[in-house]
Write a protein that holds these residues in place. Structure first.
Motif, PDB file in Angstrom:
ATOM      1  N   GLU A  60       0.818  -1.206   0.000  1.00  0.00           N
ATOM      2  CA  GLU A  60       0.000   0.000   0.000  1.00  0.00           C
ATOM      3  C   GLU A  60       0.855   1.261   0.000  1.00  0.00           C
ATOM      4  O   GLU A  60       0.579   2.218  -0.729  1.00  0.00           O
ATOM      5  CB  GLU A  60      -0.939  -0.003   1.219  1.00  0.00           C
ATOM      6  N   GLU A  61       1.906   1.273   0.805  1.00  0.00           N
ATOM      7  CA  GLU A  61       2.794   2.431   0.849  1.00  0.00           C
ATOM      8  C   GLU A  61       3.515   2.606  -0.477  1.00  0.00           C
ATOM      9  O   GLU A  61       3.686   3.732  -0.958  1.00  0.00           O
ATOM     10  CB  GLU A  61       3.792   2.281   1.996  1.00  0.00           C
ATOM     11  N   LEU A 109      -7.220   2.662  -0.436  1.00  0.00           N
ATOM     12  CA  LEU A 109      -7.743   3.265   0.783  1.00  0.00           C
ATOM     13  C   LEU A 109      -8.565   2.272   1.595  1.00  0.00           C
ATOM     14  O   LEU A 109      -8.574   2.332   2.828  1.00  0.00           O
ATOM     15  CB  LEU A 109      -8.569   4.495   0.440  1.00  0.00           C
ATOM     16  N   ALA A 110      -9.226   1.335   0.917  1.00  0.00           N
ATOM     17  CA  ALA A 110      -9.958   0.292   1.636  1.00  0.00           C
ATOM     18  C   ALA A 110      -8.993  -0.572   2.442  1.00  0.00           C
ATOM     19  O   ALA A 110      -9.275  -0.938   3.596  1.00  0.00           O
ATOM     20  CB  ALA A 110     -10.762  -0.562   0.664  1.00  0.00           C
ATOM     21  N   ASP A 111      -7.847  -0.899   1.855  1.00  0.00           N
ATOM     22  CA  ASP A 111      -6.838  -1.684   2.570  1.00  0.00           C
ATOM     23  C   ASP A 111      -6.312  -0.924   3.783  1.00  0.00           C
ATOM     24  O   ASP A 111      -6.131  -1.496   4.868  1.00  0.00           O
ATOM     25  CB  ASP A 111      -5.667  -2.014   1.637  1.00  0.00           C
ATOM     26  N   VAL A 112      -6.062   0.356   3.597  1.00  0.00           N
ATOM     27  CA  VAL A 112      -5.528   1.168   4.700  1.00  0.00           C
ATOM     28  C   VAL A 112      -6.538   1.255   5.833  1.00  0.00           C
ATOM     29  O   VAL A 112      -6.190   1.119   7.021  1.00  0.00           O
ATOM     30  CB  VAL A 112      -5.156   2.574   4.191  1.00  0.00           C
ATOM     31  N   ALA A 116      -5.784  -1.460  11.144  1.00  0.00           N
ATOM     32  CA  ALA A 116      -5.545  -0.352  12.074  1.00  0.00           C
ATOM     33  C   ALA A 116      -4.074   0.053  12.123  1.00  0.00           C
ATOM     34  O   ALA A 116      -3.751   1.241  12.166  1.00  0.00           O
ATOM     35  CB  ALA A 116      -6.032  -0.727  13.471  1.00  0.00           C
ATOM     36  N   ALA A 117      -3.186  -0.940  12.105  1.00  0.00           N
ATOM     37  CA  ALA A 117      -1.752  -0.629  12.172  1.00  0.00           C
ATOM     38  C   ALA A 117      -1.303   0.095  10.910  1.00  0.00           C
ATOM     39  O   ALA A 117      -0.524   1.054  10.969  1.00  0.00           O
ATOM     40  CB  ALA A 117      -0.951  -1.911  12.364  1.00  0.00           C
ATOM     41  N   PHE A 122       0.067   5.230   7.963  1.00  0.00           N
ATOM     42  CA  PHE A 122      -0.243   6.249   6.965  1.00  0.00           C
ATOM     43  C   PHE A 122      -0.462   7.609   7.619  1.00  0.00           C
ATOM     44  O   PHE A 122      -0.005   8.638   7.108  1.00  0.00           O
ATOM     45  CB  PHE A 122      -1.478   5.835   6.156  1.00  0.00           C
ATOM     46  N   ALA A 123      -1.171   7.608   8.742  1.00  0.00           N
ATOM     47  CA  ALA A 123      -1.421   8.869   9.432  1.00  0.00           C
ATOM     48  C   ALA A 123      -0.124   9.507   9.910  1.00  0.00           C
ATOM     49  O   ALA A 123       0.039  10.733   9.861  1.00  0.00           O
ATOM     50  CB  ALA A 123      -2.365   8.640  10.611  1.00  0.00           C
TER      51      ALA A 123
END
Length: 210
Positions: A60-61, A109-112, A116-117, A122-123
């Motif tokens: 994702e990143e 975004l669904a994966d993110v 929670a981790a 990402f945050a």
């Protein structure tokens, strides 16, 4: 703004970065986001998985960094005015969103959100970089005397990002129209800021990451 140091202190190789970006884009175009894997990217780019993991902790990143922005995001050039700075930033955000396929961003975004981790990472990284850019822009306006104090960066972030993100990804509208939408969004946000309609930083518990 300072850049984020790579894991282990090793400098990035531009050749590898370019190969990874090309591989990610090609595989997304051919097979879609759900089928994208680190193994497939490594094979297509001709690099080791270790080279990828030195840069990105997750698929994702990697996808976000290639399609939207990495951790070296810089503030827009100082145009000399709050309105000019916001227009430049909105144009950049619009360009980043416009070049990312809606289905890819939806899956990413669904994966993110599902992990929670990963969401916390990402945050603390990509969202923190974006808010730092906005905070720098707002601090310029305070220094110039255009604003009496820095407004709440996350609120400004939401106002800039929301319409530009919603247009192609939520509403499914033509992303080619984003360049015309971006300056309208910037003007609305600038008007609200100059009118003092937005809360200051840390007010009512709205602030975070700025």
């Amino acid at each position: 703004m300072s850049t984020v140091k790579q894991a282990g202190g090793r400098p990035r190789e531009s050749r590898v970065d370019h190969a990874l970006a090309e591989a990610v884009r090609a595989l997304l175009s051919e097979h879609g986001y759900a089928s994208l894997t680190v193994d497939a990217v490594a094979a297509r780019a001709g690099v080791s998985k270790a080279a990828i993991y030195r840069r990105y902790a997750t698929k994702e990143e990697m996808t976000f960094a290639v399609l939207v922005h990495d951790l070296r995001e810089e503030p827009p050039a100082d145009t000399g005015s709050l309105r000019g700075d916001l227009t430049a930033l909105a144009a950049r955000i619009g360009d980043q969103i416009g070049r990312s396929a809606a289905d890819v961003m939806t899956g990413l975004l669904a994966d993110v959100r599902a992990d929670a981790a990963l969401g916390a990472r990402f945050a603390a990284t990509y969202l923190a970089v974006e808010r730092s850019v906005i905070a720098t822009l707002l601090d310029r306006a305070v220094t110039r005397g255009e604003l009496p104090e820095r407004p709440d960066s996350p609120v400004v972030h939401a106002l800039l990002l929301g319409p530009l993100f919603t247009w192609p990804i939520v509403l499914g509208e033509d992303p080619d129209r984003i360049p015309k939408l971006a300056p309208v969004v910037a003007r609305i946000v600038a008007d609200a800021l100059i009118a003092g309609a937005l809360p200051p930083a840390a007010q009512d518990g709205l602030s975070g990451g700025s």
